[in-house]
Scaffold this motif. Structure first.
Motif, mmCIF file in Angstrom:
data_model
loop_
_atom_site.group_PDB
_atom_site.id
_atom_site.type_symbol
_atom_site.label_atom_id
_atom_site.label_comp_id
_atom_site.label_asym_id
_atom_site.label_seq_id
_atom_site.Cartn_x
_atom_site.Cartn_y
_atom_site.Cartn_z
ATOM 1 N N UNK A 99 35.752 44.483 46.502
ATOM 2 C CA UNK A 99 35.644 45.330 45.303
ATOM 3 C C UNK A 99 36.044 44.537 44.064
ATOM 4 N N UNK A 100 37.089 43.736 44.167
ATOM 5 C CA UNK A 100 37.510 42.928 43.020
ATOM 6 C C UNK A 100 36.446 41.901 42.647
ATOM 7 N N UNK A 101 35.728 41.376 43.641
ATOM 8 C CA UNK A 101 34.640 40.430 43.356
ATOM 9 C C UNK A 101 33.501 41.131 42.620
ATOM 10 N N UNK A 102 33.183 42.353 43.036
ATOM 11 C CA UNK A 102 32.154 43.131 42.338
ATOM 12 C C UNK A 102 32.614 43.436 40.910
ATOM 13 N N UNK A 103 33.879 43.814 40.765
ATOM 14 C CA UNK A 103 34.422 44.124 39.445
ATOM 15 C C UNK A 103 34.334 42.916 38.516
ATOM 16 N N UNK A 104 34.687 41.749 39.020
ATOM 17 C CA UNK A 104 34.610 40.528 38.209
ATOM 18 C C UNK A 104 33.168 40.239 37.797
ATOM 19 N N UNK A 105 32.232 40.530 38.691
ATOM 20 C CA UNK A 105 30.825 40.250 38.395
ATOM 21 C C UNK A 105 30.284 41.148 37.288
ATOM 22 N N UNK A 106 30.791 42.379 37.193
ATOM 23 C CA UNK A 106 30.286 43.300 36.168
ATOM 24 C C UNK A 106 30.692 42.888 34.760
ATOM 25 N N UNK A 107 31.635 41.961 34.651
ATOM 26 C CA UNK A 107 32.061 41.453 33.338
ATOM 27 C C UNK A 107 32.076 39.928 33.347
ATOM 28 N N UNK A 108 31.097 39.340 34.014
ATOM 29 C CA UNK A 108 31.077 37.878 34.174
ATOM 30 C C UNK A 108 30.983 37.140 32.843
ATOM 31 N N UNK A 109 30.443 37.778 31.826
ATOM 32 C CA UNK A 109 30.310 37.117 30.528
ATOM 33 C C UNK A 109 31.661 36.788 29.903
ATOM 34 N N UNK A 110 32.715 37.427 30.382
ATOM 35 C CA UNK A 110 34.047 37.138 29.857
ATOM 36 C C UNK A 110 34.770 36.081 30.677
ATOM 37 N N UNK A 111 34.062 35.492 31.611
ATOM 38 C CA UNK A 111 34.653 34.405 32.364
ATOM 39 C C UNK A 111 34.679 33.139 31.524
ATOM 40 N N UNK A 112 35.725 32.369 31.691
ATOM 41 C CA UNK A 112 35.784 31.070 31.023
ATOM 42 C C UNK A 112 35.187 29.978 31.894
ATOM 43 N N UNK A 113 34.669 30.367 33.042
ATOM 44 C CA UNK A 113 34.019 29.399 33.925
ATOM 45 C C UNK A 113 32.719 28.903 33.295
ATOM 46 N N UNK A 114 32.316 27.710 33.678
ATOM 47 C CA UNK A 114 31.113 27.115 33.096
ATOM 48 C C UNK A 114 29.844 27.775 33.614
ATOM 49 N N UNK A 115 29.936 28.492 34.732
ATOM 50 C CA UNK A 115 28.743 29.090 35.334
ATOM 51 C C UNK A 115 29.006 30.546 35.704
ATOM 52 N N UNK A 116 28.888 31.474 34.736
ATOM 53 C CA UNK A 116 29.081 32.894 35.047
ATOM 54 C C UNK A 116 28.117 33.397 36.116
ATOM 55 N N UNK A 117 26.966 32.737 36.239
ATOM 56 C CA UNK A 117 26.006 33.146 37.258
ATOM 57 C C UNK A 117 26.581 33.072 38.657
ATOM 58 N N UNK A 118 27.496 32.148 38.864
ATOM 59 C CA UNK A 118 28.134 32.028 40.180
ATOM 60 C C UNK A 118 28.988 33.269 40.463
ATOM 61 N N UNK A 119 29.649 33.791 39.437
ATOM 62 C CA UNK A 119 30.479 34.984 39.603
ATOM 63 C C UNK A 119 29.604 36.198 39.887
ATOM 64 N N UNK A 120 28.459 36.268 39.205
ATOM 65 C CA UNK A 120 27.518 37.369 39.446
ATOM 66 C C UNK A 120 26.996 37.320 40.871
ATOM 67 N N UNK A 121 26.629 36.141 41.339
ATOM 68 C CA UNK A 121 26.122 36.012 42.707
ATOM 69 C C UNK A 121 27.199 36.365 43.728
ATOM 70 N N UNK A 122 28.434 35.961 43.446
ATOM 71 C CA UNK A 122 29.537 36.309 44.349
ATOM 72 C C UNK A 122 29.700 37.827 44.409
ATOM 73 N N UNK A 123 29.518 38.485 43.255
ATOM 74 C CA UNK A 123 29.601 39.939 43.234
ATOM 75 C C UNK A 123 28.470 40.588 44.015
ATOM 76 N N UNK A 124 27.271 40.050 43.881
ATOM 77 C CA UNK A 124 26.139 40.565 44.659
ATOM 78 C C UNK A 124 26.398 40.422 46.152
ATOM 79 N N UNK A 125 26.895 39.262 46.541
ATOM 80 C CA UNK A 125 27.181 39.026 47.962
ATOM 81 C C UNK A 125 28.266 39.981 48.466
#
Length: 419
Positions: free
Chosen positions: A141-167
């Protein structure tokens, strides 16, 4: 006492018109001339949900899900789910005393452990029972939550956070949610056939969708299916606000008591804690900015012009401090709330997109409910910890997350002196 500073925002927010006055934000959020907007991930996971829906669809969803947040339902969640989760966590902590005999814990995972039980119950996820299952469910659930606001990540690849949330969402479906949905489809059929009365059916998101026969969309095969987006909203929404803001309350209260020791007896007074929690909610938002898009050329009452199709960034953290006086950046549980405003400002939203679960967090009208014995999850968690003599651990200071721009804490260690 240190003033609260404005949280950082990603670069794309600075390219938009930033709305940071309370009156303008209130006007926009109540206006029919603005619709929900945001980064792509908001639509990937939350399109057609209460958070993002507009017009008649939003009204229909509100009517469908409102019973899940009734006074009786809120009492059930707090007393039957949160309180046992707190007690179980405390009993576990007591068995792990340090060499000095003191009990230590971290309030962040404790909050997650309590709230994940609400998330599963409200959504209708069966079988999240064992400690191992609960921890795995929480992490997903926390991974999904992070993915819903991936644009606020300071990581270089927010797409990775979105994919982790999808998974993670797919894993939730495979391990729990599909089977839970199948059971409710069968129950709905039996209810329609007159074999099961309505009062014997589960009261949760999946059951509500089954009874309304609102489980799919034509393009479900090409994106996250509609029913799982509805689940994603309630799974993340049941956790996000409280888990983001409550750690701040422990830190603010600890600082306040050091400067105002005469208030120490109030740490177990629910009404004082209601004020302290509301003040913490006011000072700290779940997101640095919210977004709306204008449906036509328009001019606000202040004279600000917004073009049709233009997306504006609502900067609530600024408005929530400036609208509460010259000392609005400071925590003060005795603050006099300006007329016409909530004690927490606009943290739970304004207008039709106000948080449907606010009463679950704050209690009805931000007060204790003597009839049902409830106070809201925020005060319930604070009171339980302070009854055990909770204080910040001087040897382990709170830690901020290192990979996102959210105004939150990753770790808030405390010592329970009375446990």
């Amino acid at each position: 006492m240190q003033p609260v500073m404005d949280p950082a925002v990603p670069d794309f927010v600075n390219k938009l018109q930033r709305i940071d006055t309370y009156d303008e934000i209130e006007e926009i959020m109540k206006s029919q001339d603005f619709v929900m907007a945001g980064a792509d991930e908001r639509f990937i996971f939350l399109e057609d949900t209460l958070i993002m829906a507009e017009g008649e669809q939003h009204s229909e969803l509100t009517r469908l899900f409102a019973p899940l947040m009734s006074r009786q339902a809120v009492a059930y969640y707090e007393l039957k789910l949160v309180e046992p989760a707190i007690e179980a966590s405390i009993n576990d902590m007591r068995s792990k005393r340090g060499e000095d005999g003191k009990v230590r814990t971290d309030v962040v995972p404790l909050i997650h452990a309590a709230l994940v039980r609400i998330a599963s119950k409200v959504t209708g996820v069966d079988g999240v029972d064992s400690l191992e299952d609960t921890e795995r469910f929480r992490d997903m659930v926390l991974a999904v939550s992070a993915a819903t606001t991936a644009s606020y990540s300071s990581a270089s690849d927010p797409g990775r956070i979105i994919q982790k949330g999808k998974d993670a969402l797919q894993a939730l479906v495979d391990e729990w949610m599909q089977a839970s949905l199948d059971r409710r489809i069968e129950l709905a059929a039996k209810h329609k056939a007159g074999e099961i009365p309505a009062e014997e059916l589960p009261r949760d998101v999946l059951m509500s969708l089954c009874l309304a026969e609102d489980l799919s969309r034509p393009d479900d095969g090409t994106r996250i299916p509609y029913v799982w987006r509805q689940c994603a909203q309630f799974l993340t929404g049941s956790i996000k606000t409280t888990s983001h803001m409550l750690p701040h309350a422990f830190i603010h209260i600890d600082e306040w008591i050091k400067e105002h020791p005469e208030d120490r007896p109030n740490l177990t007074d629910p009404e004082w804690l209601h004020k302290a929690a509301a003040e913490s909610f006011r000072l700290h938002q779940t997101t640095p900015a919210r977004f709306r898009k204008a449906v036509k050329d328009l001019e606000l009452s202040t004279g600000r012009k917004v073009d049709a199709g233009e997306m504006v960034a609502i900067h609530a953290p600024v408005a929530n401090v400036e609208a509460f006086g010259d000392d609005g950046r400071y925590f003060n549980p005795y603050r006099e709330v300006p007329k016409g405003k909530k004690a927490w400002g606009m943290t739970f939203g304004i207008g039709k997109h106000s948080c449907i679960g606010q009463n679950l967090v704050t209690g009805i009208m931000n007060k204790g409910d003597a009839k049902h014995g409830t106070h809201g999850t925020a005060v319930r968690l604070l009171k339980a910890m302070y009854e055990l003599g909770a204080e910040l651990d001087p040897d382990n200071p709170p830690q901020r997350p290192h990979d996102n721009l959210h105004d939150t804490w990753e770790s808030v260690p405390v010592i329970l002196h009375k446990a």
